[in-house]
Each structure stands twice: as structure tokens, then as C-alpha cells.
Scaffold this active site. Structure first.
Site, mmCIF file in Angstrom:
data_model
loop_
_atom_site.group_PDB
_atom_site.id
_atom_site.type_symbol
_atom_site.label_atom_id
_atom_site.label_comp_id
_atom_site.label_asym_id
_atom_site.label_seq_id
_atom_site.Cartn_x
_atom_site.Cartn_y
_atom_site.Cartn_z
ATOM 1 N N ARG A 57 26.853 59.695 5.583
ATOM 2 C CA ARG A 57 27.846 60.232 6.536
ATOM 3 C C ARG A 57 27.244 60.436 7.936
ATOM 4 N NH1 ARG A 57 30.364 58.966 2.669
ATOM 5 N NH2 ARG A 57 32.137 60.043 1.723
ATOM 6 N N SER A 87 37.334 64.819 2.692
ATOM 7 C CA SER A 87 36.321 65.855 2.397
ATOM 8 C C SER A 87 36.064 66.681 3.645
ATOM 9 C CB SER A 87 35.005 65.220 1.969
ATOM 10 O OG SER A 87 35.183 64.456 0.810
ATOM 11 N N GLU A 121 32.076 68.122 7.629
ATOM 12 C CA GLU A 121 31.906 66.669 7.729
ATOM 13 C C GLU A 121 32.661 66.024 8.899
ATOM 14 O OE1 GLU A 121 34.018 63.733 6.909
ATOM 15 O OE2 GLU A 121 33.190 63.054 5.004
HETATM 16 P P1 FAD Z 1 39.057 59.204 13.980
HETATM 17 O O1 FAD Z 1 39.323 60.458 13.264
HETATM 18 O O2 FAD Z 1 40.081 58.729 14.939
HETATM 19 O O3 FAD Z 1 37.656 59.339 14.732
HETATM 20 C C1 FAD Z 1 36.553 59.866 14.060
HETATM 21 C C2 FAD Z 1 35.375 59.932 15.039
HETATM 22 O O4 FAD Z 1 35.041 58.607 15.453
HETATM 23 C C3 FAD Z 1 35.704 60.685 16.328
HETATM 24 O O5 FAD Z 1 34.512 61.274 16.751
HETATM 25 C C4 FAD Z 1 36.123 59.584 17.310
HETATM 26 O O6 FAD Z 1 35.842 59.925 18.658
HETATM 27 C C5 FAD Z 1 35.233 58.442 16.860
HETATM 28 N N1 FAD Z 1 35.837 57.119 17.055
HETATM 29 C C6 FAD Z 1 36.925 56.621 16.413
HETATM 30 N N2 FAD Z 1 37.141 55.354 16.810
HETATM 31 C C7 FAD Z 1 36.183 55.076 17.720
HETATM 32 C C8 FAD Z 1 35.878 53.932 18.499
HETATM 33 N N3 FAD Z 1 36.598 52.795 18.438
HETATM 34 N N4 FAD Z 1 34.822 53.993 19.342
HETATM 35 C C9 FAD Z 1 34.065 55.127 19.426
HETATM 36 N N5 FAD Z 1 34.309 56.226 18.723
HETATM 37 C C10 FAD Z 1 35.360 56.197 17.881
HETATM 38 N N6 FAD Z 1 35.645 59.011 4.724
HETATM 39 C C11 FAD Z 1 34.708 58.442 3.937
HETATM 40 O O7 FAD Z 1 33.610 58.111 4.399
HETATM 41 N N7 FAD Z 1 34.951 58.197 2.607
HETATM 42 C C12 FAD Z 1 36.112 58.519 2.030
HETATM 43 O O8 FAD Z 1 36.304 58.288 0.827
HETATM 44 C C13 FAD Z 1 37.128 59.124 2.824
HETATM 45 N N8 FAD Z 1 38.308 59.490 2.280
HETATM 46 C C14 FAD Z 1 39.257 60.084 3.055
HETATM 47 C C15 FAD Z 1 40.482 60.440 2.469
HETATM 48 C C16 FAD Z 1 41.463 61.045 3.222
HETATM 49 C C17 FAD Z 1 42.776 61.417 2.556
HETATM 50 C C18 FAD Z 1 41.250 61.281 4.608
HETATM 51 C C19 FAD Z 1 42.341 61.904 5.451
HETATM 52 C C20 FAD Z 1 40.043 60.938 5.205
HETATM 53 C C21 FAD Z 1 39.026 60.338 4.433
HETATM 54 N N9 FAD Z 1 37.795 59.971 4.994
HETATM 55 C C22 FAD Z 1 36.846 59.355 4.207
HETATM 56 C C23 FAD Z 1 37.493 60.226 6.417
HETATM 57 C C24 FAD Z 1 38.061 59.128 7.372
HETATM 58 O O9 FAD Z 1 39.031 58.356 6.721
HETATM 59 C C25 FAD Z 1 36.968 58.216 7.892
HETATM 60 O O10 FAD Z 1 35.956 58.952 8.530
HETATM 61 C C26 FAD Z 1 37.513 57.168 8.878
HETATM 62 O O11 FAD Z 1 36.504 56.236 9.193
HETATM 63 C C27 FAD Z 1 38.057 57.794 10.160
HETATM 64 O O12 FAD Z 1 38.742 56.788 10.878
HETATM 65 P P2 FAD Z 1 39.685 57.164 12.086
HETATM 66 O O13 FAD Z 1 40.050 55.894 12.782
HETATM 67 O O14 FAD Z 1 40.829 57.976 11.621
HETATM 68 O O15 FAD Z 1 38.701 58.032 12.963
HETATM 69 N N1 EPU Z 2 34.466 68.402 -8.660
HETATM 70 C C1 EPU Z 2 34.885 69.590 -9.214
HETATM 71 N N2 EPU Z 2 35.999 70.204 -8.684
HETATM 72 C C2 EPU Z 2 36.685 69.661 -7.639
HETATM 73 C C3 EPU Z 2 36.240 68.450 -7.074
HETATM 74 C C4 EPU Z 2 35.117 67.832 -7.599
HETATM 75 O O1 EPU Z 2 34.302 70.108 -10.159
HETATM 76 O O2 EPU Z 2 37.674 70.262 -7.221
HETATM 77 C C5 EPU Z 2 33.276 67.743 -9.246
HETATM 78 C C6 EPU Z 2 33.624 66.852 -10.442
HETATM 79 O O3 EPU Z 2 32.613 67.001 -11.391
HETATM 80 C C7 EPU Z 2 33.530 65.444 -9.881
HETATM 81 C C8 EPU Z 2 32.462 65.589 -8.796
HETATM 82 O O4 EPU Z 2 32.661 66.910 -8.290
HETATM 83 O O5 EPU Z 2 33.147 64.533 -10.869
HETATM 84 C C9 EPU Z 2 32.574 64.576 -7.677
HETATM 85 O O6 EPU Z 2 33.932 64.532 -7.202
HETATM 86 P P1 EPU Z 2 34.526 63.190 -6.577
HETATM 87 O O7 EPU Z 2 34.254 62.024 -7.459
HETATM 88 O O8 EPU Z 2 35.954 63.452 -6.210
HETATM 89 O O9 EPU Z 2 33.669 62.960 -5.290
HETATM 90 P P2 EPU Z 2 33.184 63.953 -4.156
HETATM 91 O O10 EPU Z 2 31.704 64.077 -4.256
HETATM 92 O O11 EPU Z 2 33.972 65.201 -4.155
HETATM 93 C C10 EPU Z 2 32.694 62.058 -2.434
HETATM 94 C C11 EPU Z 2 33.008 61.767 -1.008
HETATM 95 C C12 EPU Z 2 34.420 61.223 -0.875
HETATM 96 C C13 EPU Z 2 34.512 59.934 -1.685
HETATM 97 C C14 EPU Z 2 34.185 60.243 -3.145
HETATM 98 C C15 EPU Z 2 34.132 58.990 -4.005
HETATM 99 C C16 EPU Z 2 31.678 63.254 0.374
HETATM 100 C C17 EPU Z 2 31.653 64.461 1.239
HETATM 101 N N3 EPU Z 2 32.847 62.957 -0.195
HETATM 102 O O12 EPU Z 2 33.573 63.112 -2.842
HETATM 103 O O13 EPU Z 2 34.641 60.926 0.503
HETATM 104 O O14 EPU Z 2 35.797 59.368 -1.596
HETATM 105 O O15 EPU Z 2 32.878 60.869 -3.212
HETATM 106 O O16 EPU Z 2 32.979 58.275 -3.696
HETATM 107 O O17 EPU Z 2 30.654 62.585 0.232
HETATM 108 C C18 EPU Z 2 35.466 61.795 2.569
HETATM 109 O O18 EPU Z 2 34.335 61.595 3.047
HETATM 110 O O19 EPU Z 2 36.419 62.239 3.256
HETATM 111 C C19 EPU Z 2 35.717 61.496 1.159
HETATM 112 C C20 EPU Z 2 36.894 61.722 0.560
#
Ligand code: FAD
Ligand code: EPU
Length: 337
Positions: free
Chosen positions: A167, A235, A331
């Protein structure tokens, strides 16, 4: 760019997935590198900061933004044959991430399927080195093209120079707020080798990249709220990384601790588990709360204030600290810091 640029205070509510009603001095959409140069010159003239924004799915506006929010809407994608069965795929920064992933699968290119359904844009993907289900985007990025905000210079940075980590990247550190990403190139494979290392993925029995992508979409839909219906940024905290000694103490006191060994004598804890153990899962405090299926996701039910969400986050950080002596780092990016 749509129309003449004039400074007009505008709400950011539709432009970030938490949906709080905060304002910027101006919001503008850019569709080309020429547009970006024009906006940067304009902002320089008025001495205003510029914040590039994709789909706002990893951004928290903690108050009004005293500058111009530049929505990066550059579109375009293409694929080229590389060496040894590789396909080089290029995506403009404003492409929607999930549509881009599905398009690469249509092109016969695999490598991004585990990152299906992550909200946001291609341009934001390197910023925090998006990751999910055993893959981080750093594994397949070839280079990142960006414009330096201060000088206007266009630079192409190789993946090896992006300081990618969990991240994290150079774009969140040394180059923070100094660049606008316009394009990203990925090295993908024409042969599908499934990455089923993440717990539970073996059950997918996926034989193709499309099947694996479909499976991941289903898992994510069951676990995570759709930001179109419930405000969130995924997250809210990073999964904390702790030392072997700290891990041993916690494991002794909490035998069910969810932790993964990450090398170098360090363990990564599941932050969701820590928050869950503190009793926050599913709670609601006015217009904000903790998602009922995933304690790591804080949600906004609408018409609330960002201060309430940050106060809930602070409560969570304190309780986790008191119970586990673990510091939880937020995050998503917070503006103004
Ligand atoms: P924004 O929120 O618009 O921007 C994020 C940051 O990047 C800001 O600092 C912005 O200034 C900068 N930025 C954006 N675009 C540019 C650009 N073109 N040039 C320079 N700077 C820029 N993240 C994960 O890693 N794994 C996940 O599994 C994951 N799951 C998610 C699930 C949900 C439901 C949600 C809501 C979010 C999740 N995220 C996850 C976080 C998010 O989706 C990612 O970080 C994504 O890359 C953000 O994209 P965005 O275009 O919305 O960025
Ligand atoms: N868990 C609980 N309770 C909860 C949630 C999770 O006990 O309410 C425990 C469970 O044991 C589960 C474990 O945590 O097995 C891991 O949960 P999960 O698989 O949902 O993944 P996570 O570690 O919570 C991370 C990333 C996610 C990404 C998933 C899948 C971070 C901060 N988050 O979540 O990224 O989608 O793994 O790879 O690393 C994001 O960055 O926004 C994001 C959603």
C-alpha cells in the site's frame, strides 16, 4: 477540458465515494495532457494547489479543499505483443480500473484478474500499489508516465524506480502531491497461470482468467459495500506489521489471532480481526458506522459529517491500541493533511 475555466466553489460530494458535502475552490475535468498543462498554468497564476483525483475511492476530504480539484478523465487503452508470450498493455489514467481489467482479459492477457472489481482508475493504481487476493499491481507494472506539477516536465518512471511496497509507492512519499499520472503500462501474459495463493481461492477451480475474475467479483460483492449505495473507501486502515516478539506475545494471549508471516521476522495482522474483537463490527453511530460484513470498512450512511467518521476511526485506533498494543495507520489519503 469542458468549457472555459473559471474559479467557482463547487461541492465534492459526487466526486468521492464517501460522499461528504465538502467544497473545493474549483473542480475541473481534464481529458488530455494539453488540458493538464493548461490547468497547471492557470493554478500557478492564481497560486492555488492542484489535487488530481480519479474516482475518489481512496480519498477523505477532512474539510474544504482550498484549491482546484482536477478530475483525471484521460481515456484510451491498447495492447502490443511483447517478448516471450508477454503482452504489453497501456491504459490512460482516467480509465475505470475494473473495465480495464475485464478488457485485458478480453484481449487474452492475464495478470490483472485477481485485482478485479477494485474501484477507481488506472492512474491511481500505482499510487498505493493496489492489491488484493494475492496480487499487487507492482507485480505487473512496466512503467508509469506522469507530469511534474511544478515544472510541467513529462516523465516515464520504470517500475523498479517506483519504490513499491505494501500500500505504498514513491507517489505517496517523495512525489506526493507533486505529479499527475497520465498513463500506466503493464506487462501481462498470454498464458493464464492462475494465482490461487490467497485463502479460499482454491475453491474457484478457475480454468480461465475470466472465471477467476468472475469468482473474485462474487467474493468481493459478498464482503464489501458497493460505494454507489453506501459511502466507503474500502479498508480504512492498513493491516499492521509487527515484530516476531510482539507476535509471540499476542499469539499467547489471543490464540485465534489472524496473522501472516511476511518475512524479515515480521508478521502482518488482519486489522479487520482486531477491530472485530474490540466489538466494533456492525456498529452505527449516527450517520457513520462499521460495515456489518467487514470490520475494516467504515461507512457513511449519507448526510453525515466527516468529523464523525474521523472520530469513530480514532475510537477504533484507541481501543485496538489498549487491547493489543498495535498502532493502526489510516490507509486512504486525507486532504488537507
Ligand atoms: P482517488 O481516490 O481519486 O485518489 C487516490 C489518491 O491518488 C489521491 O491522493 C489522489 O490525489 C491520487 N491520484 C488519483 N489519480 C491520480 C493521478 N492520475 N495522478 C496523480 N495522483 C492521482 N484498494 C486496494 O488496494 N485493494 C482493494 O482490494 C481495494 N478495495 C476497495 C473496495 C472498495 C469498496 C473501495 C471503495 C475502495 C477499495 N480500495 C482498494 C481503494 C481504492 O479503490 C484504490 O486505492 C484505488 O486505486 C483508488 O482509485 P481512485 O481513482 O478512486 O483514486
Ligand atoms: N476478519 C475478521 N473480521 C472482519 C474482517 C476480517 O475476523 O470483520 C479476518 C478474517 O479472519 C479474514 C481475515 O481477517 O479471513 C482477512 O480478511 P479479508 O480476506 O477480508 O482481507 P483483509 O485483510 O481484511 C485485505 C485488503 C483488502 C483486500 C483483501 C483481499 C488491506 C488493508 N486490505 O483486507 O483491500 O481486498 O485483503 O486481498 O490490506 C483496500 O485496500 O481497500 C481493500 C479492500
Amino acid at each position: 477540458m469542458t468549457g472555459q475555466l473559471t474559479l467557482q466553489s463547487a461541492t465534492l460530494k459526487p466526486w468521492h465515494t464517501l460522499g461528504f458535502d465538502v467544497k473545493a475552490k474549483g473542480v475541473v475535468e481534464v481529458f488530455s495532457e494539453v488540458d493538464i498543462h493548461q490547468i497547471l498554468a492557470f493554478a500557478k497564476q492564481y497560486d492555488l494547489p492542484v489535487l488530481p483525483l480519479g474516482e475518489g475511492s481512496n480519498t477523505i476530504f477532512s474539510s474544504d479543499f482550498a484549491g482546484i480539484v482536477m478530475r483525471v478523465c484521460l481515456k484510451g487503452r491498447r495492447v502490443e505483443q511483447g517478448n516471450d508470450g508477454q503482452l504489453v498493455v497501456y491504459g490512460a489514467a482516467g480509465e475505470n480500473w475494473h473495465s480495464f481489467v475485464r478488457w485485458t482479459i478480453d484481449q487474452g492477457a492475464s495478470g490483472l484478474e485477481n485485482l478485479s472489481l477494485i474501484p477507481g482508475t488506472v492512474g491511481a493504481s500505482p499510487i498505493q500499489n493496489i492489491g488484493a487476493y494475492g496480487v499487487e499491481v507492482k507485480d505487473v507494472i512496466d512503467w508509469v508516465r506522469y507530469i511534474d506539477i511544478a515544472s510541467g516536465e513529462v516523465i516515464q518512471l520504470k517500475a523498479s524506480d517506483c519504490a513499491f511496497a505494501y500500500r505504498d509507492s514513491i507517489f505517496k512519499q517523495q512525489l506526493r502531491d507533486q505529479i499527475v499520472i497520465t498513463e500506466v503500462a503493464f506487462r501481462l501474459s498470454s498464458n493464464f497461470t492462475p494465482n490461487l495463493s490467497y485463502i479460499g481461492l482454491q475453491d474457484s477451480h478457475a480454468k480461465t482468467a475470466l472465471q477467476l475474475s468472475d469468482y473474485i467479483v462474487k467474493v468481493r460483492e459478498a464482503k464489501l459495500p458497493d460505494p454507489q449505495h453506501l459511502g466507503n473507501v474500502g479498508s480504512f486502515f492498513k493491516n499492521p506489521i509487527i515484530s516476531e516478539d510482539h507476535y509471540q506475545v499476542l499469539k499467547e494471549n489471543f490464540p485465534n489471532l489472524v496473522a501472516y508471516f511476511v518475512g524479515g521476522g515480521c508478521w502482518k495482522l488482519a486489522a479487520g480481526w482486531l477491530i472485530d474483537q474490540c466489538g466494533f463490527k456492525g456498529i452505527r453511530k449516527g450517520k457513520v458506522g462499521v460495515y456489518k460484513h467487514q470490520a475494516l470498512v467504515l461507512v457513511h450512511y449519507g448526510e453525515g459529517h466527516v468529523e464523525d467518521l474521523l472520530s469513530l476511526a480514532w475510537d477504533i485506533q484507541q481501543q485496538v491500541w489498549l487491547r493489543f498494543s498495535v498502532r493502526m495507520e489510516i490507509e486512504p489519503r486525507i486532504y488537507p493533511q
